[in-house]
Design a protein around this motif. Structure first.
Motif, PDB file in Angstrom:
ATOM      1  N   UNK A  44       0.813  -0.895  -0.269  1.00  0.00           N
ATOM      2  CA  UNK A  44      -0.135  -0.056  -0.109  1.00  0.00           C
ATOM      3  C   UNK A  44       0.971   1.725   0.475  1.00  0.00           C
ATOM      4  N   UNK A  45       0.456   2.286   0.366  1.00  0.00           N
ATOM      5  CA  UNK A  45       0.985   3.237   0.217  1.00  0.00           C
ATOM      6  C   UNK A  45       2.035   3.473   1.263  1.00  0.00           C
ATOM      7  N   UNK A  46       2.046   2.769   2.185  1.00  0.00           N
ATOM      8  CA  UNK A  46       2.427   2.946   3.542  1.00  0.00           C
ATOM      9  C   UNK A  46       4.214   2.284   2.884  1.00  0.00           C
ATOM     10  N   UNK A  47       3.987   1.125   2.551  1.00  0.00           N
ATOM     11  CA  UNK A  47       5.112   0.580   1.725  1.00  0.00           C
ATOM     12  C   UNK A  47       5.861   1.271   0.357  1.00  0.00           C
ATOM     13  N   UNK A  48       4.902   1.779  -0.744  1.00  0.00           N
ATOM     14  CA  UNK A  48       5.215   1.703  -1.335  1.00  0.00           C
ATOM     15  C   UNK A  48       6.385   3.098  -0.553  1.00  0.00           C
TER      16      UNK A  48
END
Length: 405
Positions: free
Chosen positions: A35-39
């Protein structure tokens, strides 16, 4: 051939490969289960290794030469792009595709020190008072790459697949390697090899106002870095942009960069000087981040993008020029490696935190925080400006010029 030409081509090809992943990485991460945090963490993995390794690459180039070090780096970044391309396939056998994507970004981060060494090449062949202009030429090459890289990456992902962007980047990096091998001559003078091996990063870091300028680099980089992992989900949420449209939007940054670093930077530096130019650029960067963060429709977003492009276009070569003037010729490779290390630290911090903050608090909070952090860089730049004139009267740097063929 003037070494600045192949150096600029290396920046162009590596910049194309960097820009191509920007509109795609967040979506590619989502396709593989992130997700955005992983990105944000993936972007951080691209930059975190540079914190330690870029100064070491710089020292290696000061000892062994620019050309062989750049050749090693070119092969390394090429490997990272191939791992990106084959991540889904490798994930069927071991670890999972998302892990291989992380590994590909880490490998790219370990070897992505070309910018620091091309700055060292520019410093090798230009006088101190001309170095900001040379840095601007390299910046214009990166700006050109930023025009086409995000657009090409977005188009490739839209019409083929996210993984195929890795093959696109590998093609650019192959051209970069060939440019280094065939066209770039060694710019490090042989009689400087022994002297350079005696220098330590600690000696450079305490020389003149280097730490103050590195602080300015850190703050502006953290501020700018909030854009990269969050822009794709922001444009999708507000304007329903696809990969290609996000790539086109990011390309505007490169267009502004070309205008600034390819034309406006020279007369601006002549009129204002490095310090005032750096302050002006920092203010533009902070203002642009504010505009992007607040939802004022497409006109507000475009105004913010232009502000960010103006800010980075004026600020980066001005700070690099200031930094280059603080050290002697035999320290150029090491100090630019150190600057790239600080830049990487700022990107790692900005990438990682912006993804988390964006997921938790949204775009306005994320971009406002980035703008405030970037604006804080004005103070260290002004500290250098306050002491510059008295230093110029009392000190001068040794200059060694390598005449281009």
């Amino acid at each position: 051939m003037n070494p600045l030409i192949p150096a600029a081509l290396v920046v162009l090809f590596e910049g194309l490969s960097f820009g191509a992943v920007l509109p795609v990485l967040t979506g590619y991460s989502a396709e593989l289960g992130g997700g955005p945090a992983i990105a944000g963490l993936l972007f951080a993995m691209l930059t975190a290794p540079k914190v330690i390794l870029n100064p070491l690459w710089g020292k290696l180039s000061d000892k062994q030469g620019r050309k062989p070090t750049l050749m090693i780096l070119g092969l390394g970044t090429l490997s990272g792009s191939l791992l990106w391309a084959f991540a889904p396939t490798l994930g069927h056998f071991i670890f999972g595709a998302l892990v291989w994507l992380v590994i590909s970004r880490a490998v790219a981060g370990i070897f992505a020190a070309q910018a620091a060494l091309t700055f060292a090449v520019a410093a090798d062949v230009t006088r101190p008072e001309k170095r900001a202009v040379a840095m601007g030429m390299l910046g214009a090459a990166f700006g050109t790459a930023f025009v086409f890289g995000p657009a090409l990456g977005g188009i490739t992902a839209k019409h083929f697949s996210s993984s195929s962007v890795g093959f696109l980047c590998a093609g650019f990096q192959t051209l970069s390697f060939l440019t280094i091998t065939v066209f770039l001559r060694e710019t490090l003078q042989k009689d400087h090899h022994v002297t350079r091996t005696r220098l330590s990063l600690r000696q450079i870091a305490v020389h003149r106002y280097v730490p103050v300028l590195l602080l300015a680099t850190l703050l502006t980089t953290i501020g700018y870095a909030v854009l990269i992992p969050t822009f794709q989900p922001l444009t999708k949420e507000r304007f329903n942009f696809d990969f290609a449209q996000t790539g086109y939007a990011l390309s505007v940054l490169g267009m502004v960069g070309i205008v600034v670093q390819g034309g406006l930077i020279r007369p601006t530096l002549k009129l204002l000087g490095e310090r005032a130019t750096a302050v002006f650029g920092t203010i533009c960067l902070a203002g642009g981040l504010f505009l992007v963060g607040f939802d004022m429709g497409l006109p507000g977003m475009w105004a913010g993008i232009i502000g960010i492009g103006l800010g980075t276009g004026f600020m980066m070569p001005a700070i690099l020029g200031l930094l280059s003037m603080q050290v002697s010729d035999v320290e150029q490779g090491s100090v630019h490696g150190l600057n790239q290390s600080v830049t990487s630290m700022g990107r790692a911090i900005g990438f990682a935190l912006s993804g988390v903050v964006f997921a938790a608090a949204g775009a306005t909070v994320t971009y406002t925080a980035g703008a405030i952090i970037a604006a804080a860089a004005v103070l260290p730049i002004l500290i250098v400006a306050a002491h510059h004139h008295s230093d110029d009267k009392n000190e001068s740097l040794p200059v060694t010029i390598v005449d281009p063929d």
